[in-house]
Design an enzyme around this catalytic site. Sequence first.
Site, PDB file in Angstrom:
ATOM      1  CD  GLU A  53      -2.822  -0.489  -0.209  1.00 59.12           C
ATOM      2  OE1 GLU A  53      -3.170   0.494  -0.526  1.00 59.12           O
ATOM      3  OE2 GLU A  53      -3.670  -1.767  -0.708  1.00 59.12           O
ATOM      4  CB  CYS A 215     -13.705   3.808 -14.150  1.00 65.26           C
ATOM      5  SG  CYS A 215     -14.551   5.511 -14.094  1.00 65.26           S
ATOM      6  CB  CYS A 222     -18.978   4.237 -20.540  1.00 62.54           C
ATOM      7  SG  CYS A 222     -17.980   5.671 -19.909  1.00 62.54           S
ATOM      8  CB  CYS A 225     -19.047   0.750 -16.912  1.00 62.66           C
ATOM      9  SG  CYS A 225     -18.923   1.101 -15.277  1.00 62.66           S
ATOM     10  CB  CYS A 231     -22.261   6.403 -14.384  1.00 71.50           C
ATOM     11  SG  CYS A 231     -20.973   7.407 -14.593  1.00 71.50           S
TER      12      CYS A 231
END
Length: 389
Positions: A53, A215, A222, A225, A231
Amino acid sequence: MRVVLGDAEDLRVSLLEWFECNGRHWIPWKLKANGKLPNSGETLPVYGIWIAEVMLQQTQLRVVLPYWEKWMQTFPSIAILANANEQEVLLHWQGLGYYSRAKRLHIASKVLVALCEGNSDNSGKQFSWPRQVEEWMKLPGIGRSTAGSILSSAFDLPTPLLDGNLKRIFSRLIASPHPPSKDEFRLWSFSCELLDVKSPRKFNQALMDLGATVCTPNNPKCLICPIKSYCLSFAFYDPRDFPTKIVKNSIPSYVIGIGIVINTAGKILIAQRLPDKTMGGMWEFPGGKQEQDEAIEHTIARELREELAIDVQVGKKLIELDHAFSHKKFHFIVHLCQLISGQPQPLASQQLRWVLPNELEKYPFPVANTRMITALHEYLYSSKIATNQ
Ligand code: SF4
């Protein structure tokens, strides 16, 4: 916002169904020791997740993967990391950039070991890793999103996150008219509200994978998606216009003259940066900024006089290269130099060292300097061949 008011559960289901077939289920620190995916609520090794991370802050996954693998071989546990010296840690970070992350990681390992004194994560003994976002946020280099990501990945805890990928997805979902940095409160609220508390690890990972593969910043896909029907930017605008950007001033650029000083024994002079400077503790070839209307040879001679108290003869140009950070650009012009007079003194560095060319790799250098080292080795190699002919 349609999602928040009524359809959040439908969105979660659509996203998790997509994730089952399309998620990046191969990320090594998200797997158990046997290579299998964890079950719901099962704990994964925290140390590897924490390292990953921090590496992933400002760096892409494909770049991080080989660094993480090597890191885990060299520093396989928090106890070993805490006992390592800083130079060794920086050497293993070399090339990842933003070196303050490595230093903070190292400091945090010592803090954590001290907090959990008497325990170890080696050989079966229990190490009491923090399980609260607030505890992680007390460590240097850990913000709320990194803390949330560590806890949901390692313990499957319902902690929301808001990294760059999620800021982009949420800004598009709600067609936010504000840049994410000016809309943090709303985006965090959105992340909290949307989080699937029944499967937080999967849900957060699904969002991250959606941001990395569908995205995407410049070319969102899209039409494939799984959450396009929720959205707003897809329904009413061009998603590529989101997140709204802050108009930036032009990035300043500097020309830097660098002197690679070689003595009669064939050793090279290197300097260790001051601890409170950017990339503090790393090593570099001496030099500095070119002043207006100054010839670069004069820049190098002047900088080495001011910062090392030596006079040099500036010779052949070795290499020119560009290196850009997010907030400034550098153009480096590197010349070979010969020492004429003076005993080098560290007037603007922690210490100086004369080292043989094949010893340079033992010292952590910033990326731009590693390209200079490659050019130096090529030059020395071709000079040796020419001399032997
Ligand atoms: Fe992103 Fe397009 Fe999906 Fe909206 S529809 S979340 S813009 S990929």
